[in-house]
Design an enzyme around this catalytic site. Sequence first.
Site, mmCIF file in Angstrom:
data_model
loop_
_atom_site.group_PDB
_atom_site.id
_atom_site.type_symbol
_atom_site.label_atom_id
_atom_site.label_comp_id
_atom_site.label_asym_id
_atom_site.label_seq_id
_atom_site.Cartn_x
_atom_site.Cartn_y
_atom_site.Cartn_z
ATOM 1 N N PHE A 74 0.876 -1.190 -0.270
ATOM 2 C CA PHE A 74 -0.169 0.262 0.296
ATOM 3 C C PHE A 74 1.135 1.513 -0.006
ATOM 4 O O PHE A 74 1.997 1.513 0.541
ATOM 5 C CB PHE A 74 -0.716 0.232 1.254
ATOM 6 N N CYS A 75 0.324 2.638 -0.573
ATOM 7 C CA CYS A 75 1.107 3.577 -0.897
ATOM 8 C C CYS A 75 -0.098 4.595 -0.085
ATOM 9 O O CYS A 75 -0.463 4.529 1.223
ATOM 10 C CB CYS A 75 1.329 4.123 -1.773
ATOM 11 N N ALA A 76 0.017 5.717 -0.545
ATOM 12 C CA ALA A 76 -0.971 6.876 -0.101
ATOM 13 C C ALA A 76 -1.654 6.742 -0.484
ATOM 14 O O ALA A 76 -3.347 6.744 0.706
ATOM 15 C CB ALA A 76 -0.419 8.397 -0.130
ATOM 16 N N GLY A 78 -2.951 4.570 -3.351
ATOM 17 C CA GLY A 78 -3.320 3.079 -4.112
ATOM 18 C C GLY A 78 -2.732 3.062 -5.852
ATOM 19 O O GLY A 78 -2.260 2.283 -6.336
ATOM 20 N N PHE A 103 -2.998 4.410 2.220
ATOM 21 C CA PHE A 103 -3.633 4.632 3.290
ATOM 22 C C PHE A 103 -4.585 5.545 3.802
ATOM 23 O O PHE A 103 -5.191 4.956 5.135
ATOM 24 C CB PHE A 103 -2.281 5.510 4.269
#
Length: 114
Positions: A74-76, A78, A103
Site C-alpha cells: 500500500f501507498c498513500a 493506491g 493509506f
Amino acid sequence: MSDIKTINADEAYQMVKENKCNLIDIRELNELELTGKVEGANHIPMGNLEVLLDPHSDVYKNGQIDKDKEVVLFCAGGIRSEMSVKSLTDKGFKNISHIEGGFGSISNSSFKIV
C-alpha cells in the site's frame, strides 16, 4: 490494469489478523512521519522494493518477510502500489496484491495507526 490483484482495506485487515500476508508500506519515510505508520506493517519504500523483495535479500533471510504468505502493498492513495504490483508481477513475482485507496482507506478501517 486488469492483471493487478486489488483488495480493500477490510480484506487486508482480515489477512493480517489471520497472519496470512506480509503487509508492506511503500510510502516514503517523510510520508510516514507526517501521517503515522500502520501497526504491524513493514516499511519498504517503492524504490527499494525490487531489491528487498528478492528471495535472497536480508528481509527474507532475517524473517522480516515470509515467502509463503501473500505480499500486500500500500501507498498513500493506491496509485504507486498498483504500479508496483504490476512491475513486480511482470518480473515474475507471484502472490502479490495492493490495497485500493492506500493509506487513505486504511486510516478509515480497523487498522491501528501509530
